[in-house]
Write a protein that holds these residues in place. Structure first.
Motif, PDB file in Angstrom:
ATOM      1  N   TYR A  52       0.842  -1.193   0.000  1.00  0.00           N
ATOM      2  CA  TYR A  52       0.000   0.000   0.000  1.00  0.00           C
ATOM      3  C   TYR A  52       0.873   1.238   0.000  1.00  0.00           C
ATOM      4  N   GLU A  53       0.546   2.138  -0.862  1.00  0.00           N
ATOM      5  CA  GLU A  53       1.165   3.454  -0.899  1.00  0.00           C
ATOM      6  C   GLU A  53       0.074   4.470  -0.602  1.00  0.00           C
ATOM      7  N   PRO A  54       0.341   5.444   0.249  1.00  0.00           N
ATOM      8  CA  PRO A  54      -0.688   6.461   0.520  1.00  0.00           C
ATOM      9  C   PRO A  54      -1.171   7.094  -0.782  1.00  0.00           C
ATOM     10  N   GLY A  55      -2.479   7.191  -0.910  1.00  0.00           N
ATOM     11  CA  GLY A  55      -3.077   7.769  -2.101  1.00  0.00           C
ATOM     12  C   GLY A  55      -3.503   6.731  -3.123  1.00  0.00           C
ATOM     13  N   ASP A  56      -3.273   5.433  -2.844  1.00  0.00           N
ATOM     14  CA  ASP A  56      -3.670   4.376  -3.784  1.00  0.00           C
ATOM     15  C   ASP A  56      -5.181   4.232  -3.895  1.00  0.00           C
ATOM     16  N   THR A  57      -5.899   4.630  -2.871  1.00  0.00           N
ATOM     17  CA  THR A  57      -7.347   4.480  -2.882  1.00  0.00           C
ATOM     18  C   THR A  57      -8.015   5.793  -2.493  1.00  0.00           C
ATOM     19  N   ARG A  58      -9.207   5.952  -2.957  1.00  0.00           N
ATOM     20  CA  ARG A  58      -9.969   7.171  -2.638  1.00  0.00           C
ATOM     21  C   ARG A  58     -10.951   6.944  -1.498  1.00  0.00           C
ATOM     22  N   VAL A  59     -11.124   5.696  -1.093  1.00  0.00           N
ATOM     23  CA  VAL A  59     -12.073   5.360  -0.025  1.00  0.00           C
ATOM     24  C   VAL A  59     -11.339   5.467   1.315  1.00  0.00           C
ATOM     25  N   PRO A  60     -11.756   6.392   2.167  1.00  0.00           N
ATOM     26  CA  PRO A  60     -11.042   6.607   3.437  1.00  0.00           C
ATOM     27  C   PRO A  60     -10.963   5.371   4.326  1.00  0.00           C
TER      28      PRO A  60
END
Length: 104
Positions: A52-60
């Motif tokens: 996981y890299e920060p910003g990979d998903t838009r769902v908090p």
């Protein structure tokens, strides 16, 4: 020993993270087996876990879970390495190298 590493920092969350500790144990190389327990049982490498890299998903909620997972996996890996080092020191303290010759 693995559960002690897991429960030490998170005494109330151990059940939530138990599958990850099991995954780490089953996918770690075992010198006695000369392979991982997962590969011995299933005959293949374990499925990869996406990093996981920060910003990979838009769902908090997903982002929070993935960050918690990354932090937990780093922590448990550190504690497992400490436990292995402790066990090695204990073993080395009583271990002596013995060699035999033909006819001994």
């Amino acid at each position: 020993m693995y559960l002690r590493c897991l429960v030490g920092d998170r005494p109330r969350e151990w059940l939530r993270w138990l599958p990850w500790a099991e995954y780490l144990f089953n996918t770690a190389y075992q010198t006695s087996l000369r392979d991982t327990p997962f590969r011995i049982v299933y005959g293949r490498d374990p499925p990869s876990i996406r990093s996981y890299e920060p910003g990979d998903t838009r769902v908090p909620a997903v982002a929070k879970t993935m960050e918690e997972r990354a932090t937990f996996l780093a922590d448990i890996r550190y504690h497992l390495e400490q436990a292995q080092a402790y066990q090695k020191r204990f073993y080395d303290r009583a271990h002596r190298e013995v060699t035999y010759q033909v006819g001994d």
